[in-house]
Write a protein that holds these residues in place. Structure first.
Motif, PDB file in Angstrom:
ATOM      1  N   THR A 188      -3.556  -9.679  10.131  1.00 56.52           N
ATOM      2  CA  THR A 188      -4.324  -8.625  10.813  1.00 56.52           C
ATOM      3  C   THR A 188      -4.504  -7.388   9.942  1.00 56.52           C
ATOM      4  O   THR A 188      -5.300  -6.514  10.277  1.00 56.52           O
ATOM      5  CB  THR A 188      -3.638  -8.197  12.119  1.00 56.52           C
ATOM      6  N   VAL A 189      -3.757  -7.305   8.820  1.00 55.57           N
ATOM      7  CA  VAL A 189      -3.803  -6.107   7.982  1.00 55.57           C
ATOM      8  C   VAL A 189      -5.045  -6.145   7.102  1.00 55.57           C
ATOM      9  O   VAL A 189      -5.235  -7.047   6.279  1.00 55.57           O
ATOM     10  CB  VAL A 189      -2.533  -5.992   7.117  1.00 55.57           C
ATOM     11  N   ALA A 190      -5.897  -5.136   7.279  1.00 57.34           N
ATOM     12  CA  ALA A 190      -7.140  -5.051   6.505  1.00 57.34           C
ATOM     13  C   ALA A 190      -6.959  -4.281   5.209  1.00 57.34           C
ATOM     14  O   ALA A 190      -7.827  -4.332   4.335  1.00 57.34           O
ATOM     15  CB  ALA A 190      -8.233  -4.387   7.343  1.00 57.34           C
ATOM     16  N   GLY A 191      -5.852  -3.565   5.078  1.00 59.56           N
ATOM     17  CA  GLY A 191      -5.627  -2.790   3.872  1.00 59.56           C
ATOM     18  C   GLY A 191      -4.538  -1.764   4.083  1.00 59.56           C
ATOM     19  O   GLY A 191      -3.858  -1.750   5.119  1.00 59.56           O
ATOM     20  N   PHE A 192      -4.361  -0.892   3.096  1.00 63.49           N
ATOM     21  CA  PHE A 192      -3.271   0.086   3.150  1.00 63.49           C
ATOM     22  C   PHE A 192      -3.738   1.410   2.567  1.00 63.49           C
ATOM     23  O   PHE A 192      -4.762   1.507   1.871  1.00 63.49           O
ATOM     24  CB  PHE A 192      -2.050  -0.423   2.373  1.00 63.49           C
ATOM     25  N   LEU A 193      -2.961   2.446   2.855  1.00 61.55           N
ATOM     26  CA  LEU A 193      -3.150   3.743   2.216  1.00 61.55           C
ATOM     27  C   LEU A 193      -1.784   4.364   1.984  1.00 61.55           C
ATOM     28  O   LEU A 193      -0.800   4.016   2.648  1.00 61.55           O
ATOM     29  CB  LEU A 193      -4.050   4.650   3.055  1.00 61.55           C
ATOM     30  N   ILE A 194      -1.739   5.267   1.037  1.00 62.43           N
ATOM     31  CA  ILE A 194      -0.499   5.957   0.687  1.00 62.43           C
ATOM     32  C   ILE A 194      -0.636   7.410   1.150  1.00 62.43           C
ATOM     33  O   ILE A 194      -1.612   8.094   0.826  1.00 62.43           O
ATOM     34  CB  ILE A 194      -0.223   5.916  -0.829  1.00 62.43           C
ATOM     35  N   ASN A 195       0.362   7.897   1.875  1.00 61.84           N
ATOM     36  CA  ASN A 195       0.306   9.247   2.447  1.00 61.84           C
ATOM     37  C   ASN A 195       1.371  10.156   1.823  1.00 61.84           C
ATOM     38  O   ASN A 195       2.367   9.686   1.273  1.00 61.84           O
ATOM     39  CB  ASN A 195       0.516   9.156   3.966  1.00 61.84           C
ATOM     40  N   LYS A 196       1.128  11.457   1.898  1.00 61.67           N
ATOM     41  CA  LYS A 196       2.079  12.536   1.553  1.00 61.67           C
ATOM     42  C   LYS A 196       2.437  12.579   0.063  1.00 61.67           C
ATOM     43  O   LYS A 196       3.586  12.839  -0.304  1.00 61.67           O
ATOM     44  CB  LYS A 196       3.360  12.415   2.389  1.00 61.67           C
TER      45      LYS A 196
END
Length: 481
Positions: A188-196
């Motif tokens: 179900t994971v379409a992608g990722f992002l990195i925060n902070k």
């Protein structure tokens, strides 16, 4: 229906602000967008247009979307009352109080309410942006899950996974999450992002590429630290901090163990002439404070015992003897009275506790919870106040003859004969700019002209700008289906 979901590699990775920023970005694209969180655990709650309660973070996200908050935006809200138990709010109303060990057996009954709320919300809007809770990597909680992958798969919503580089180990966060997920959940994971991220994001280029290569997930960008986050209501009491300045009129707030609706303090923290001091457990209240505010709490008698265990009762009484002023809000108001009785054991074991005795009122807890938006007039200044009530218990006594405010012709709250101790059930009262200025002027704080509502709106716009500058927001929104 069209939706996407932001999940995190852990708690406090910034999911709430990411959803708020995406809601504002989608709204600026002309979309009708709504936030949704299937399950939230927070004592920071908001009263909705339809007379229920939801997490305060979802109320902020609704504001970012240009909407008034409704209960469907957060159908399950858990409000911790002890280390092992929580009140369960379903579609805005209290269902039961349960121990953490028993909640797993309750969750399967709640999925229907979650999906009903989501379906209604999705039918009214072009896009729903969903916030997960905690992390899908907590696979020990996967059975009956309604907060993360259990919801995503039941509602057929794609997931974008957010990692927090500020706490370290973000590569392991991402790859480890994929490793422990069931293949059907990982799909179900379409992608990722990195925060902070702090510093030069290019320094993480190799790490970012490594995550893409190992997971096969698309990356949507690296988001630098958003320095203005402190201007928006915090989701978690762990995020509370003292004001960003020193040298103003000092206002001290003890950090109760079940502190609730602590965004009451945000407008004071933003005032340039105020030094707001959040006092953690184990520390004495500062002796030079002009005002002590006892905030709301989810467990009044429990937190009164906690307050006494810290010695804060002694500090407050000494502060009062020195001529200092005290304001209690909601549960803090109840603590200032003579007694708090809970004969039915609604908040904990049945019984009665002596209060601090600074107001001549007594409180009795009752099963009925008052949930209402309230407009009032501050008795001492005549200024209008707009807030909300969210409490059990009724307070009565001689000091009610000197109310803090009037709701129409009815008294609200109480004041001591000398006016130095006040209590009110009104949350959010300091968001009223003219009232806040008049109240603080009594302490010698210069009128700042701060417009708090405009400050929040400007910060939400700045958050959306921040996301647009560093993430591929169009591609993120394009994942919705």
């Amino acid at each position: 229906m069209t939706a996407l979901m932001i999940q995190g590699t852990g708690s406090n990775v910034g999911k709430s602000l990411l959803v708020a920023g995406l809601c504002r970005a989608a709204r600026r694209r002309g979309l009708s967008v709504a936030p949704f969180k299937p399950q939230n655990m927070s004592n920071n709650a908001a009263v909705t247009e339809d007379g229920g309660e939801i997490g305060r973070a979802q109320a902020l996200q609704a504001r970012a979307a240009g909407l008034m908050p409704v209960t469907d935006m957060n159908p399950v809200l858990l409000k911790p009352e002890s280390e092992t138990g929580a009140q369960v709010i379903v579609q805005g109303r209290r269902l039961t109080t349960t121990r953490a060990a028993d909640y797993a057996t309750l969750k399967p009954r709640l999925m229907g309410a979650v999906l009903d709320s989501f379906t209604r919300l999705a039918a009214r809007h072009d896009l729903v942006i969903v916030e997960g809770a905690g992390s899908p990597a907590e696979v020990n909680l996967r059975t009956g899950d309604i907060a993360n992958m259990g919801f995503a798969r039941a509602a057929h919503v794609p997931v974008i996974l957010a990692g927090d580089i500020d706490r370290g180990g973000v590569i392991a966060q991402m790859i480890g999450t994929q490793a422990v997920l069931a293949p059907e959940d990982a799909a179900t994971v379409a992608g990722f992002l990195i925060n902070k991220f702090r510093g030069d994001p290019q320094l993480f280029d190799d790490g970012y590429s490594f995550i893409q290569a190992r997971t096969g997930w698309r990356g949507f960008g690296v988001l630098p630290w958003f320095a203005q986050a402190h201007l928006l209501p915090a989701e978690d009491a762990l995020d509370l901090a003292s004001g960003p300045r020193t040298g103003g009129v000092k206002i001290a707030v003890p950090m109760l163990s079940r502190i609730a609706n602590f965004d009451d303090l945000d407008p004071l923290r933003a005032e340039p002439g105020v030094e707001l001091v959040m006092v953690p457990p184990g520390h004495a209240l500062p002796g030079d404070a002009r005002l002590v505010i006892l905030p709301g709490t989810k467990s009044t008698r429990g937190d009164l015992a906690f307050l006494r265990a810290q010695g804060w009762d002694i500090d407050i009484l000494a502060h009062h003897r020195r001529g200092g002023r005290v304001l209690g809000i909601c549960g803090g108001y109840q603590m200032l009275g003579r007694t708090i009785a809970d004969p039915e054991g609604i908040e904990g074991p049945p019984g009665e506790s002596p209060g601090l005795g600074l107001l001549d009122v007594t409180t009795v807890m009752t099963p009925d919870k008052r949930l209402t938006r309230t407009r009032a007039t501050h008795a001492a200044t005549g200024e209008p106040v707009e807030g909300y009530e969210i409490h059990i218990g009724r307070s009565e006594g001689p000091d009610r003859a000197r109310p803090f405010a009037h709701v129409g012709t009815l008294p609200e709250g109480a004041r001591s004969p000398d006016g130095r101790v006040e209590g009110s059930y009104l949350h959010g009262l300091f968001t009223a700019d003219t009232f806040r200025s008049a109240y603080l002027a009594d302490f010698g704080v210069p009128v700042s002209g701060l417009a708090h509502a405009a400050l929040v709106e400007d910060t939400l716009d700045a958050l959306a700008d921040h996301l647009e500058a560093h993430l591929d927001v169009s591609a993120i929104l394009g994942c919705a289906r």
